[in-house]
Scaffold this motif. Sequence first.
Motif, PDB file in Angstrom:
ATOM      1  N   UNK A  16       0.848  -1.193   0.000  1.00  0.00           N
ATOM      2  CA  UNK A  16       0.000   0.000   0.000  1.00  0.00           C
ATOM      3  C   UNK A  16       0.886   1.248   0.000  1.00  0.00           C
ATOM      4  N   UNK A  17       0.863   1.968  -1.116  1.00  0.00           N
ATOM      5  CA  UNK A  17       1.706   3.141  -1.302  1.00  0.00           C
ATOM      6  C   UNK A  17       1.555   4.194  -0.209  1.00  0.00           C
ATOM      7  N   UNK A  18       0.349   4.501   0.267  1.00  0.00           N
ATOM      8  CA  UNK A  18       0.234   5.511   1.336  1.00  0.00           C
ATOM      9  C   UNK A  18       1.010   5.132   2.610  1.00  0.00           C
ATOM     10  N   UNK A  19       1.057   3.843   2.916  1.00  0.00           N
ATOM     11  CA  UNK A  19       1.820   3.399   4.085  1.00  0.00           C
ATOM     12  C   UNK A  19       3.310   3.655   3.898  1.00  0.00           C
ATOM     13  N   UNK A  20       3.816   3.395   2.694  1.00  0.00           N
ATOM     14  CA  UNK A  20       5.229   3.634   2.404  1.00  0.00           C
ATOM     15  C   UNK A  20       5.561   5.118   2.503  1.00  0.00           C
ATOM     16  N   UNK A  21       4.695   5.953   1.939  1.00  0.00           N
ATOM     17  CA  UNK A  21       4.912   7.399   1.961  1.00  0.00           C
ATOM     18  C   UNK A  21       4.897   7.902   3.402  1.00  0.00           C
ATOM     19  N   UNK A  22       3.935   7.454   4.174  1.00  0.00           N
ATOM     20  CA  UNK A  22       3.818   7.863   5.572  1.00  0.00           C
ATOM     21  C   UNK A  22       5.047   7.435   6.373  1.00  0.00           C
ATOM     22  N   UNK A  23       5.480   6.209   6.177  1.00  0.00           N
ATOM     23  CA  UNK A  23       6.654   5.708   6.895  1.00  0.00           C
ATOM     24  C   UNK A  23       7.888   6.527   6.533  1.00  0.00           C
ATOM     25  N   UNK A  24       8.099   6.722   5.249  1.00  0.00           N
ATOM     26  CA  UNK A  24       9.269   7.480   4.795  1.00  0.00           C
ATOM     27  C   UNK A  24       9.236   8.900   5.361  1.00  0.00           C
ATOM     28  N   UNK A  25       8.096   9.552   5.282  1.00  0.00           N
ATOM     29  CA  UNK A  25       7.961  10.925   5.758  1.00  0.00           C
ATOM     30  C   UNK A  25       8.236  11.014   7.265  1.00  0.00           C
ATOM     31  N   UNK A  26       7.729  10.061   8.014  1.00  0.00           N
ATOM     32  CA  UNK A  26       7.858  10.080   9.470  1.00  0.00           C
ATOM     33  C   UNK A  26       9.253   9.697   9.945  1.00  0.00           C
ATOM     34  N   UNK A  27       9.889   8.760   9.269  1.00  0.00           N
ATOM     35  CA  UNK A  27      11.138   8.194   9.773  1.00  0.00           C
ATOM     36  C   UNK A  27      12.411   8.717   9.101  1.00  0.00           C
ATOM     37  N   UNK A  28      12.286   9.329   7.947  1.00  0.00           N
ATOM     38  CA  UNK A  28      13.467   9.659   7.146  1.00  0.00           C
ATOM     39  C   UNK A  28      14.472  10.548   7.881  1.00  0.00           C
ATOM     40  N   UNK A  29      14.056  11.483   8.694  1.00  0.00           N
ATOM     41  CA  UNK A  29      14.998  12.326   9.415  1.00  0.00           C
ATOM     42  C   UNK A  29      15.704  11.610  10.550  1.00  0.00           C
ATOM     43  N   UNK A  30      15.116  10.533  11.015  1.00  0.00           N
ATOM     44  CA  UNK A  30      15.654   9.798  12.154  1.00  0.00           C
ATOM     45  C   UNK A  30      16.539   8.621  11.744  1.00  0.00           C
ATOM     46  N   UNK A  31      16.173   8.003  10.617  1.00  0.00           N
ATOM     47  CA  UNK A  31      16.847   6.780  10.171  1.00  0.00           C
ATOM     48  C   UNK A  31      17.122   6.866   8.668  1.00  0.00           C
ATOM     49  N   UNK A  32      17.983   5.992   8.187  1.00  0.00           N
ATOM     50  CA  UNK A  32      18.177   5.826   6.745  1.00  0.00           C
ATOM     51  C   UNK A  32      17.140   4.808   6.282  1.00  0.00           C
ATOM     52  N   UNK A  33      16.226   5.256   5.422  1.00  0.00           N
ATOM     53  CA  UNK A  33      15.037   4.474   5.093  1.00  0.00           C
ATOM     54  C   UNK A  33      15.037   4.057   3.622  1.00  0.00           C
ATOM     55  N   UNK A  34      14.715   2.790   3.409  1.00  0.00           N
ATOM     56  CA  UNK A  34      14.419   2.260   2.076  1.00  0.00           C
ATOM     57  C   UNK A  34      12.994   1.736   2.133  1.00  0.00           C
ATOM     58  N   UNK A  35      12.279   1.802   1.016  1.00  0.00           N
ATOM     59  CA  UNK A  35      10.939   1.232   0.955  1.00  0.00           C
ATOM     60  C   UNK A  35      10.811   0.376  -0.301  1.00  0.00           C
ATOM     61  N   UNK A  36       9.905  -0.592  -0.210  1.00  0.00           N
ATOM     62  CA  UNK A  36       9.630  -1.469  -1.343  1.00  0.00           C
ATOM     63  C   UNK A  36       8.137  -1.774  -1.346  1.00  0.00           C
ATOM     64  N   UNK A  37       7.561  -1.851  -2.539  1.00  0.00           N
ATOM     65  CA  UNK A  37       6.121  -2.094  -2.640  1.00  0.00           C
ATOM     66  C   UNK A  37       5.781  -3.571  -2.894  1.00  0.00           C
ATOM     67  N   UNK A  38       6.799  -4.427  -2.900  1.00  0.00           N
ATOM     68  CA  UNK A  38       6.561  -5.861  -3.104  1.00  0.00           C
ATOM     69  C   UNK A  38       7.706  -6.661  -2.485  1.00  0.00           C
ATOM     70  N   UNK A  39       7.446  -7.929  -2.256  1.00  0.00           N
ATOM     71  CA  UNK A  39       8.488  -8.809  -1.751  1.00  0.00           C
ATOM     72  C   UNK A  39       9.653  -8.921  -2.718  1.00  0.00           C
TER      73      UNK A  39
END
Length: 182
Positions: A16-39
């Motif tokens: 779910x793309x909105x979950x990825x966007x939300x996670x990246x937006x919330x965590x990016x300043x705190x951690x180094x974040x990668x996201x993926x939309x599939x296994x």
Amino acid sequence: MSISYHDYPILYVDDESPNLVSFRYTMEGRFRVFTASSGKEALRILKEQDIAVLMADQRMPEMTGVEVCVKAKELRPSAVRIIVTAYADLQAAIEAINRGQVLRYLTKPWRVEELIDVLRTCIEIVHLQRTVREMEVRLLQSGPSTTLLAVQQELAYQFEQPLALLLVSAQLVSDLITSSLA
């Protein structure tokens, strides 16, 4: 223990793309974040990046979060694995723990502060694993009598706080399973 959390990348997998966007937006300043939309995309990133923490949504098409964790265990055995789901599914939790060897089973929607604490704890675990491996190498390179005391002191210092956090996490998992069985 002083850790640069940005040195330990986190990969979040969710279809779910909105979950990825939300996670990246919330965590990016705190951690180094990668996201993926599939296994499949997650496995590609795991091959290319030294991922420290993997968060995988359980219910995804083509590959479940548990399946991603099982394959991730082969690619990045030292990565801490977490399953995230919006559904109370005891069988999935058991499978995640047994097959994927996940450390945590989180429910959506998560509370941001709780998730930040979980991710920090996971990174501290990976940091400790790396510290122990480095100390083992140093021990093998020098005489055991001169480094034994230093290793014991370093281990005691490094494990004190995260061990307490792990005990709390274990109690939370136990409470989740108990409440699911009730």
